[in-house]
Design a protein around this motif. Structure first.
Motif, PDB file in Angstrom:
ATOM      1  N   SER A   2       1.012  -1.419  -0.431  1.00 18.66           N
ATOM      2  CA  SER A   2       0.189  -0.346  -0.450  1.00 18.66           C
ATOM      3  C   SER A   2       1.053   1.105   0.102  1.00 18.66           C
ATOM      4  O   SER A   2       1.895   1.377   1.074  1.00 18.66           O
ATOM      5  CB  SER A   2      -1.283  -0.042   1.547  1.00 18.66           C
ATOM      6  OG  SER A   2      -2.104  -1.040   1.298  1.00 18.66           O
ATOM      7  N   SER A  25      -2.662   3.579  -3.346  1.00 19.04           N
ATOM      8  CA  SER A  25      -3.470   2.214  -3.425  1.00 19.04           C
ATOM      9  C   SER A  25      -3.162   1.123  -2.023  1.00 19.04           C
ATOM     10  O   SER A  25      -2.299   1.705  -0.994  1.00 19.04           O
ATOM     11  CB  SER A  25      -2.025   1.496  -4.426  1.00 19.04           C
ATOM     12  OG  SER A  25      -0.687   1.728  -3.542  1.00 19.04           O
ATOM     13  N   ASN A  27      -3.282  -2.549  -1.034  1.00 12.91           N
ATOM     14  CA  ASN A  27      -3.560  -4.109  -0.888  1.00 12.91           C
ATOM     15  C   ASN A  27      -3.692  -4.970  -0.001  1.00 12.91           C
ATOM     16  O   ASN A  27      -3.060  -4.667   1.063  1.00 12.91           O
ATOM     17  CB  ASN A  27      -1.585  -4.228  -1.620  1.00 12.91           C
ATOM     18  CG  ASN A  27      -1.997  -5.450  -1.456  1.00 12.91           C
ATOM     19  OD1 ASN A  27      -2.246  -6.798  -0.956  1.00 12.91           O
ATOM     20  ND2 ASN A  27      -1.381  -5.707  -2.592  1.00 12.91           N
ATOM     21  N   SER A  29      -3.977  -7.822   1.185  1.00  8.48           N
ATOM     22  CA  SER A  29      -3.475  -8.411   1.053  1.00  8.48           C
ATOM     23  C   SER A  29      -2.074  -8.675   2.372  1.00  8.48           C
ATOM     24  O   SER A  29      -2.014  -9.433   3.440  1.00  8.48           O
ATOM     25  CB  SER A  29      -3.200  -9.619  -0.026  1.00  8.48           C
ATOM     26  OG  SER A  29      -3.709 -10.154  -0.528  1.00  8.48           O
ATOM     27  N   GLN A  30      -1.744  -7.679   1.614  1.00  3.99           N
ATOM     28  CA  GLN A  30      -0.362  -7.018   3.079  1.00  3.99           C
ATOM     29  C   GLN A  30      -0.763  -6.351   3.893  1.00  3.99           C
ATOM     30  O   GLN A  30      -0.285  -6.016   4.861  1.00  3.99           O
ATOM     31  CB  GLN A  30       0.724  -6.675   1.615  1.00  3.99           C
ATOM     32  CG  GLN A  30       1.036  -7.635   0.592  1.00  3.99           C
ATOM     33  CD  GLN A  30       1.899  -6.291  -0.262  1.00  3.99           C
ATOM     34  OE1 GLN A  30       2.000  -5.511  -0.720  1.00  3.99           O
ATOM     35  NE2 GLN A  30       2.663  -6.890  -0.855  1.00  3.99           N
ATOM     36  N   MET A  64      -6.930  -3.742  -4.141  1.00  4.58           N
ATOM     37  CA  MET A  64      -6.231  -5.165  -4.643  1.00  4.58           C
ATOM     38  C   MET A  64      -6.133  -6.022  -3.843  1.00  4.58           C
ATOM     39  O   MET A  64      -6.082  -5.723  -2.725  1.00  4.58           O
ATOM     40  CB  MET A  64      -5.121  -4.822  -5.167  1.00  4.58           C
ATOM     41  CG  MET A  64      -4.238  -3.631  -5.904  1.00  4.58           C
ATOM     42  SD  MET A  64      -2.595  -3.441  -6.612  1.00  4.58           S
ATOM     43  CE  MET A  64      -1.966  -2.531  -5.361  1.00  4.58           C
ATOM     44  N   ASP A  65      -7.934  -7.334  -4.356  1.00  3.60           N
ATOM     45  CA  ASP A  65      -7.538  -7.469  -2.817  1.00  3.60           C
ATOM     46  C   ASP A  65      -6.823  -9.389  -4.579  1.00  3.60           C
ATOM     47  O   ASP A  65      -8.102  -9.930  -5.001  1.00  3.60           O
ATOM     48  CB  ASP A  65      -9.188  -8.087  -2.924  1.00  3.60           C
ATOM     49  CG  ASP A  65      -9.470  -8.859  -2.022  1.00  3.60           C
ATOM     50  OD1 ASP A  65      -8.504  -9.805  -2.449  1.00  3.60           O
ATOM     51  OD2 ASP A  65     -10.526  -9.028  -1.188  1.00  3.60           O
ATOM     52  N   PRO A  66      -5.332  -9.104  -3.814  1.00  4.73           N
ATOM     53  CA  PRO A  66      -5.088 -10.450  -3.867  1.00  4.73           C
ATOM     54  C   PRO A  66      -5.916 -11.929  -3.815  1.00  4.73           C
ATOM     55  O   PRO A  66      -5.955 -12.720  -4.941  1.00  4.73           O
ATOM     56  CB  PRO A  66      -3.538 -10.877  -3.757  1.00  4.73           C
ATOM     57  CG  PRO A  66      -3.155  -9.213  -3.785  1.00  4.73           C
ATOM     58  CD  PRO A  66      -4.613  -8.965  -3.239  1.00  4.73           C
ATOM     59  N   VAL A  71      -9.680  -6.517  -9.069  1.00  4.84           N
ATOM     60  CA  VAL A  71      -9.393  -4.727  -8.541  1.00  4.84           C
ATOM     61  C   VAL A  71      -9.781  -3.778  -9.033  1.00  4.84           C
ATOM     62  O   VAL A  71     -11.254  -3.619  -9.908  1.00  4.84           O
ATOM     63  CB  VAL A  71      -7.294  -4.724  -9.728  1.00  4.84           C
ATOM     64  CG1 VAL A  71      -6.606  -3.003  -9.728  1.00  4.84           C
ATOM     65  CG2 VAL A  71      -6.357  -5.616  -8.999  1.00  4.84           C
TER      66      VAL A  71
END
Length: 214
Positions: A2, A25, A27, A29-30, A64-66, A71
């Motif tokens: 992020s 941004s 993320n 997941s992170q 973002m969502d892996p 996205v």
């Protein structure tokens, strides 16, 4: 990872300038803690240190969502030139790409895509529910203040029409929605390479084109 940055902003209430932190941004997941900040819409909420008024700023944000393979580009502008290098790798990895031009749509889209629900089907369900509310329930279009997707469970989708101080919910079999989309596959086909907007205006435009009113 992020990313955040500091920007100088002018308060819309008192007109004084101050520095505020925005997310470019996220993320999840992170940084899973940021997910709830996005679902509540608070990621776009800021407070002026001078007058202490709170307000929302929809700064461009790449969400973002892996894990769930999607996205979302939260941005009012349809200019995605800066995202072009990301498109092919994301598509090859099976990601769904969407743009949301409002905070409300951004919040709802996260919930829908986390469920693994087809957002095209959701917008069709909301549209069909609105038409039924107007035509069969004798509702007044001007009274409708919102149409909200609730959930999909056991192949049933729940949509709620909000009108003034009351609401009406519709339970729609997903099988019927899938059949309707399959029957008009060309109409509902999307090009994910341009981060398409899938919302109420999009679904209305499809039916307007079909009826020759666009």
């Amino acid at each position: 990872m992020s990313e955040t940055r500091e920007i100088e902003y002018t308060c819309p209430y008192c007109g004084k300038q101050f520095n505020m932190t925005i997310h470019d941004s996220i993320n999840v997941s992170q940084d899973p803690d940021l997910r709830d900040l996005c679902v509540s819409g608070d990621v776009f909420t800021h407070s002026c240190p001078h007058c202490h008024k709170s307000f929302m700023v929809l700064n461009p944000l790449l969400y973002m969502d892996p894990e769930h393979r999607f996205v979302i580009w939260a941005c009012e502008s349809d200019n995605i030139s800066g995202l072009k290098p990301l498109v092919d790798p994301l598509k090859k990895a099976g990601f769904t790409l969407r743009r949301c031009p409002s905070v409300r749509e951004f919040v709802e889209k996260i919930t829908i895509l986390e469920e693994g629900t087809d957002d095209v089907m959701v917008e069709l369900a909301k549209y069909d529910s609105f038409i039924e509310y107007i035509d069969n329930r004798k509702g007044n279009p001007s009274d409708v203040t919102g149409i909200r997707y609730e959930y999909t469970k056991d192949d049933i989708m729940k949509v709620t029409i909000m009108a003034d101080d009351k609401s009406m919910s519709f339970l729609i079999p997903t099988g019927a929605l899938k059949e309707e989309i399959a029957a008009e596959a060309d109409t509902f086909r999307l090009d994910d390479t341009d981060f398409p907007v899938v919302n109420d205006q999009w679904i209305i435009s499809l039916f307007q084109k079909a009826s020759g009113k666009a």
